[in-house]
Design a protein around this motif. Structure first.
Motif, PDB file in Angstrom:
ATOM      1  N   ASP A 273       0.824  -1.214   0.000  1.00  0.00           N
ATOM      2  CA  ASP A 273       0.000   0.000   0.000  1.00  0.00           C
ATOM      3  C   ASP A 273       0.854   1.258   0.000  1.00  0.00           C
ATOM      4  O   ASP A 273       0.517   2.258  -0.637  1.00  0.00           O
ATOM      5  CB  ASP A 273      -0.929   0.010   1.221  1.00  0.00           C
ATOM      6  N   ILE A 274       1.966   1.215   0.739  1.00  0.00           N
ATOM      7  CA  ILE A 274       2.830   2.391   0.808  1.00  0.00           C
ATOM      8  C   ILE A 274       3.514   2.656  -0.524  1.00  0.00           C
ATOM      9  O   ILE A 274       3.577   3.805  -0.989  1.00  0.00           O
ATOM     10  CB  ILE A 274       3.863   2.216   1.941  1.00  0.00           C
ATOM     11  N   LEU A 275       4.017   1.618  -1.182  1.00  0.00           N
ATOM     12  CA  LEU A 275       4.640   1.810  -2.485  1.00  0.00           C
ATOM     13  C   LEU A 275       3.611   2.248  -3.517  1.00  0.00           C
ATOM     14  O   LEU A 275       3.871   3.140  -4.338  1.00  0.00           O
ATOM     15  CB  LEU A 275       5.342   0.529  -2.947  1.00  0.00           C
ATOM     16  N   ARG A 276       2.434   1.638  -3.495  1.00  0.00           N
ATOM     17  CA  ARG A 276       1.366   2.066  -4.401  1.00  0.00           C
ATOM     18  C   ARG A 276       1.017   3.531  -4.141  1.00  0.00           C
ATOM     19  O   ARG A 276       0.784   4.312  -5.067  1.00  0.00           O
ATOM     20  CB  ARG A 276       0.127   1.187  -4.217  1.00  0.00           C
ATOM     21  N   GLY A 277       0.995   3.907  -2.855  1.00  0.00           N
ATOM     22  CA  GLY A 277       0.718   5.286  -2.503  1.00  0.00           C
ATOM     23  C   GLY A 277       1.789   6.238  -3.006  1.00  0.00           C
ATOM     24  O   GLY A 277       1.486   7.347  -3.469  1.00  0.00           O
ATOM     25  N   PHE A 278       3.054   5.815  -2.933  1.00  0.00           N
ATOM     26  CA  PHE A 278       4.149   6.624  -3.473  1.00  0.00           C
ATOM     27  C   PHE A 278       3.945   6.870  -4.961  1.00  0.00           C
ATOM     28  O   PHE A 278       4.132   7.991  -5.454  1.00  0.00           O
ATOM     29  CB  PHE A 278       5.483   5.911  -3.220  1.00  0.00           C
TER      30      PHE A 278
END
Length: 381
Positions: free
Chosen positions: A17-22
């Protein structure tokens, strides 16, 4: 006490989720603000840096070209986790219904983002022309492979798709198209799109009752769908690694090693089949997937190995509502709201007024996503 496996699973999903958010943060916040600021500065360095945040015209690859492949890669990376749950709790028929529903919704959302549906203009009905539709095709291919083949079979079929696209563009020649021609107007993927989509291909106009394909639009979709599937599958393979019983450090190492190998292979392959994002060449597919693997390794290292996730969780505001973030950015123009709120400041801001308006626009999107994140309202497709 929760089971250790559940803790690990949640951590893995959090890093996704964090990488997708980035990725979405770069798309819907950072890039539009930075590009506007660079135009206001109009300095040699900022003008040069701006070229890294805009797509290359044809051959080559810059930072901004990774945004779409990473979006697709991340769709695949979460699939081994999601499918493991659904395959245990339901039949294949039930899962196929979920898959088809997601494909149809992504397809419709893609047409909405292109303005093809919301314009209510028959001349703008373009059937296949958006990132969300590319994700839909890649997701469908990957879903079928996950459901019906073990890991070795998935790897073999993914390689076959990659090589089939390469062989088709390199050796099949129809009239003036193909046969190793990778120019914008005469590659085989361009020919297939014109043949299949015809009037419904993006960039077309009707002139004197004839379809005019124009000269500016050279993205391809039909034949390129083979490699859309490959891109999503490379994400699936990353998901397999993260779902495995390896230690977190070993997972990081494997992700990084595969990433480097993909990048090197893509560059070498590019000597024969150039790295061209617009037609999603096989060399570009491997090269971009290699970068995605390295990014995944880096974020997995930070979140799951070093436990720095608490400093990066704000990316989840974008990552857990990625489709909504994309659609808000593509469909809704918040300029009238921003201009109303900042009315009268143009005389003081001068060349930076447009930058401030852009900052206000993307901040409104962030506020909407933040409120939905706090209320745990997520657009599930």
């Amino acid at each position: 006490m929760s089971h250790p496996e559940n803790k690990t699973l949640s951590k893995r999903i959090e890093s996704l989720d964090i990488l997708r958010g980035f990725d979405l943060f770069c798309l819907v916040f950072f890039q539009p603000v930075f590009m506007s600021l660079a135009r206001a500065f109009d300095l040699p360095f900022t003008n040069w840096l701006a070229t890294k945040f805009d797509h290359v015209q044809w051959e080559g690859f810059v930072f901004w070209d990774i945004i779409m492949p990473l979006f697709m890669f991340m769709a695949g990376a979460s699939m081994p986790f999601a499918f493991a749950k659904h395959l245990k709790t339901g039949s294949n028929a039930h899962l196929y219904k979920r898959i088809l529903k997601r494909v149809v919704l992504l397809w419709i959302f893609g047409m909405m983002c292109q303005g093809n549906l919301l314009s209510f203009n028959p001349d703008r009905i373009f059937l296949y022309s958006n990132t969300l539709q590319a994700i839909a095709m890649g997701y469908f291919i990957s879903a079928v492979l996950l459901m019906h083949f073990k890991l070795n079979g998935q790897i073999i079929i993914t390689a076959v798709l990659l090589l089939t696209y390469w062989a088709a563009l390199s050796f099949i020649k129809i009239g003036n198209y193909g046969g190793g021609d990778f120019t914008p107007d005469y590659n085989l993927a361009e020919y297939i799109d014109r043949l299949v989509l015809g009037r419904f291909r993006n960039g077309t106009t009707i002139t004197g009752g004839m379809v005019d394909f124009g000269t500016y639009y050279r993205y391809t979709w039909i034949l390129s769908s083979l490699n859309f599937g490959v891109t999503v599958m490379t994400g699936v393979f990353a998901g397999h690694i993260m779902k495995s019983g390896l230690s977190n450090l070993k997972k990081v190492q494997w992700l990084a090693i595969i990433g480097v190998l993909f990048i090197l292979t893509g560059q070498i392959w590019g000597l024969q089949m150039p790295i061209i994002k617009r037609i999603w060449t096989s060399s570009m597919t491997l090269y971009s997937s290699g970068i995605c693997f390295l990014l995944m390794a880096f974020f997995y290292y930070l979140v799951d190995y070093k436990n720095y996730g608490k400093y990066l969780r704000w990316f989840k505001i974008y990552g857990m509502n990625s489709i909504l973030a994309y659609m808000l950015f593509e469909i809704v123009n918040f300029t009238s709201v921003s201009a109303s709120l900042l009315h009268g400041t143009e005389q003081f801001l001068g060349d930076y007024y447009k930058t401030v308006i852009q900052l206000a626009n993307v901040s409104i999107i962030f506020l909407i996503l933040w409120v939905m994140y706090k209320r745990k309202n997520f657009l599930r497709v």
